[in-house]
Scaffold this motif. Structure first.
Motif, PDB file in Angstrom:
ATOM      1  N   PHE A 146      28.205  32.614  33.751  1.00  0.00           N
ATOM      2  CA  PHE A 146      28.340  32.405  35.191  1.00  0.00           C
ATOM      3  C   PHE A 146      29.791  32.102  35.559  1.00  0.00           C
ATOM      4  O   PHE A 146      30.351  32.696  36.494  1.00  0.00           O
ATOM      5  N   LEU A 147      30.405  31.199  34.823  1.00  0.00           N
ATOM      6  CA  LEU A 147      31.785  30.800  35.110  1.00  0.00           C
ATOM      7  C   LEU A 147      32.763  31.953  34.890  1.00  0.00           C
ATOM      8  O   LEU A 147      33.687  32.168  35.686  1.00  0.00           O
ATOM      9  N   ILE A 148      32.565  32.711  33.826  1.00  0.00           N
ATOM     10  CA  ILE A 148      33.439  33.841  33.528  1.00  0.00           C
ATOM     11  C   ILE A 148      33.347  34.903  34.613  1.00  0.00           C
ATOM     12  O   ILE A 148      34.358  35.423  35.092  1.00  0.00           O
ATOM     13  N   VAL A 149      32.105  35.227  35.027  1.00  0.00           N
ATOM     14  CA  VAL A 149      31.910  36.240  36.067  1.00  0.00           C
ATOM     15  C   VAL A 149      32.520  35.774  37.382  1.00  0.00           C
ATOM     16  O   VAL A 149      33.155  36.555  38.099  1.00  0.00           O
ATOM     17  N   ALA A 150      32.357  34.492  37.709  1.00  0.00           N
ATOM     18  CA  ALA A 150      32.922  33.949  38.946  1.00  0.00           C
ATOM     19  C   ALA A 150      34.441  34.123  38.972  1.00  0.00           C
ATOM     20  O   ALA A 150      35.021  34.521  39.992  1.00  0.00           O
ATOM     21  N   ILE A 151      35.079  33.866  37.856  1.00  0.00           N
ATOM     22  CA  ILE A 151      36.536  34.023  37.765  1.00  0.00           C
ATOM     23  C   ILE A 151      36.923  35.490  37.915  1.00  0.00           C
ATOM     24  O   ILE A 151      37.874  35.832  38.628  1.00  0.00           O
ATOM     25  N   LEU A 152      36.189  36.374  37.260  1.00  0.00           N
ATOM     26  CA  LEU A 152      36.472  37.804  37.332  1.00  0.00           C
ATOM     27  C   LEU A 152      36.305  38.353  38.747  1.00  0.00           C
ATOM     28  O   LEU A 152      37.106  39.168  39.217  1.00  0.00           O
ATOM     29  N   VAL A 153      35.262  37.908  39.442  1.00  0.00           N
ATOM     30  CA  VAL A 153      35.032  38.358  40.817  1.00  0.00           C
ATOM     31  C   VAL A 153      36.202  37.925  41.695  1.00  0.00           C
ATOM     32  O   VAL A 153      36.700  38.704  42.523  1.00  0.00           O
ATOM     33  N   ARG A 154      36.651  36.703  41.505  1.00  0.00           N
ATOM     34  CA  ARG A 154      37.780  36.189  42.282  1.00  0.00           C
ATOM     35  C   ARG A 154      39.043  37.005  42.033  1.00  0.00           C
ATOM     36  O   ARG A 154      39.777  37.353  42.964  1.00  0.00           O
ATOM     37  N   VAL A 155      39.283  37.331  40.764  1.00  0.00           N
ATOM     38  CA  VAL A 155      40.494  38.078  40.395  1.00  0.00           C
ATOM     39  C   VAL A 155      40.409  39.538  40.839  1.00  0.00           C
ATOM     40  O   VAL A 155      41.363  40.092  41.401  1.00  0.00           O
ATOM     41  N   LYS A 156      39.256  40.169  40.594  1.00  0.00           N
ATOM     42  CA  LYS A 156      39.106  41.602  40.863  1.00  0.00           C
ATOM     43  C   LYS A 156      38.932  41.932  42.351  1.00  0.00           C
ATOM     44  O   LYS A 156      39.468  42.931  42.830  1.00  0.00           O
ATOM     45  N   LEU A 157      38.171  41.108  43.064  1.00  0.00           N
ATOM     46  CA  LEU A 157      37.859  41.412  44.449  1.00  0.00           C
ATOM     47  C   LEU A 157      38.600  40.533  45.455  1.00  0.00           C
ATOM     48  O   LEU A 157      38.711  40.876  46.625  1.00  0.00           O
ATOM     49  N   GLY A 158      39.085  39.380  45.001  1.00  0.00           N
ATOM     50  CA  GLY A 158      39.770  38.473  45.901  1.00  0.00           C
ATOM     51  C   GLY A 158      38.794  37.843  46.881  1.00  0.00           C
ATOM     52  O   GLY A 158      37.637  38.234  46.979  1.00  0.00           O
ATOM     53  N   GLY A 159      39.260  36.858  47.613  1.00  0.00           N
ATOM     54  CA  GLY A 159      38.418  36.236  48.629  1.00  0.00           C
ATOM     55  C   GLY A 159      37.231  35.498  48.040  1.00  0.00           C
ATOM     56  O   GLY A 159      37.305  34.922  46.960  1.00  0.00           O
ATOM     57  N   ALA A 160      36.133  35.533  48.789  1.00  0.00           N
ATOM     58  CA  ALA A 160      34.934  34.796  48.382  1.00  0.00           C
ATOM     59  C   ALA A 160      34.336  35.348  47.090  1.00  0.00           C
ATOM     60  O   ALA A 160      34.360  36.553  46.845  1.00  0.00           O
ATOM     61  N   VAL A 161      33.831  34.453  46.270  1.00  0.00           N
ATOM     62  CA  VAL A 161      33.197  34.838  45.008  1.00  0.00           C
ATOM     63  C   VAL A 161      31.735  35.230  45.238  1.00  0.00           C
ATOM     64  O   VAL A 161      31.234  36.163  44.608  1.00  0.00           O
ATOM     65  N   PHE A 162      31.093  34.537  46.179  1.00  0.00           N
ATOM     66  CA  PHE A 162      29.670  34.754  46.406  1.00  0.00           C
ATOM     67  C   PHE A 162      29.400  35.549  47.676  1.00  0.00           C
ATOM     68  O   PHE A 162      30.170  35.514  48.638  1.00  0.00           O
ATOM     69  N   PHE A 163      28.284  36.261  47.638  1.00  0.00           N
ATOM     70  CA  PHE A 163      27.777  36.990  48.789  1.00  0.00           C
ATOM     71  C   PHE A 163      26.459  36.333  49.174  1.00  0.00           C
ATOM     72  O   PHE A 163      25.569  36.187  48.337  1.00  0.00           O
ATOM     73  N   THR A 164      26.337  35.887  50.405  1.00  0.00           N
ATOM     74  CA  THR A 164      25.090  35.274  50.854  1.00  0.00           C
ATOM     75  C   THR A 164      24.491  36.101  51.983  1.00  0.00           C
ATOM     76  O   THR A 164      25.217  36.668  52.807  1.00  0.00           O
ATOM     77  N   GLN A 165      23.194  36.173  51.999  1.00  0.00           N
ATOM     78  CA  GLN A 165      22.506  36.940  53.031  1.00  0.00           C
ATOM     79  C   GLN A 165      21.119  36.340  53.252  1.00  0.00           C
ATOM     80  O   GLN A 165      20.463  35.927  52.302  1.00  0.00           O
TER      81      GLN A 165
END
Length: 199
Positions: free
Chosen positions: A21-40
């Motif tokens: 979870f922590l690794i993916v969160a860091i990668l999302v932040r680096v690769k996509l920038g901005g918010a790590v999570f998508f809420t709907q």
């Protein structure tokens, strides 16, 4: 029993999923920038709305009129890999802990779809939505909406702890093989526009 099972599995496997979870969160932040999570907002038990959380897989790219571009154009290569691994679903464990979702059950779809279901299809909301479900291990995004809803209702009618354990095992196999991630010719499932079997 189902609720206790969900929490027991999440706690027991925490040493495995939390580092990922922590690794993916860091990668999302680096690769996509901005918010790590998508809420709907999605429909839960009895179609009551709740906020579902996932890792972001798409950019917020928009056209000249300010409208979001189609999913296929916003879904990055990194996002595709994240979806193929199903790791984008990990934050939904928080929804399970809160009681909005279960590990196993019909997938929570869009609020807009609720009014389009037939009475039979609407029975999918008689149980908590799941991170995975019977439809996900029997075709997922590669089958039609009608087929998917029939599988969801079958689960509602036949749910049991043993069935949940079976689906959990099948889910892990599907994830390992990366089966049925996308619908044919679509980055995601096409929009549901109502059933031909309304009743």
């Amino acid at each position: 029993m189902k609720r206790l099972f969900d929490l027991a599995v999440i706690i027991a496997f925490a040493p495995l999923w939390m580092p990922v979870f922590l690794i993916v969160a860091i990668l999302v932040r680096v690769k996509l920038g901005g918010a790590v999570f998508f809420t709907q907002v999605r429909p839960g038990l009895d179609a009551k709305p709740f906020k579902m959380v996932k890792f972001r897989t798409m950019t917020d790219a928009r056209d000249e009129h300010g409208n979001l571009l189609p999913d296929a154009q916003r879904l990055t290569e990194f996002g595709k890999k994240l979806r193929a691994s199903s790791l984008d679903e990990l934050p939904e464990l928080w929804n399970v802990i809160k009681g909005d979702m279960s590990l196993i059950g019909p997938r929570p779809l869009l609020m807009d779809y609720v009014a389009l279901y037939s009475k039979e299809q609407a029975r999918r909301h008689q149980v908590r939505p799941g991170v995975s479900g019977w439809a996900q291990v029997n075709g997922r995004n590669a089958i039609s909406w009608e087929e998917k809803f029939k599988l969801d209702v079958w689960y509602v009618e036949n749910q049991s702890l043993l069935l949940d354990i079976k689906i959990l095992g099948m889910t892990l196999q599907k994830v390992a093989k990366r089966d049925d991630i996308n619908a044919i010719d679509d980055a995601t499932m096409p929009v549901f526009r109502g059933s031909h079997e309304q009743n």
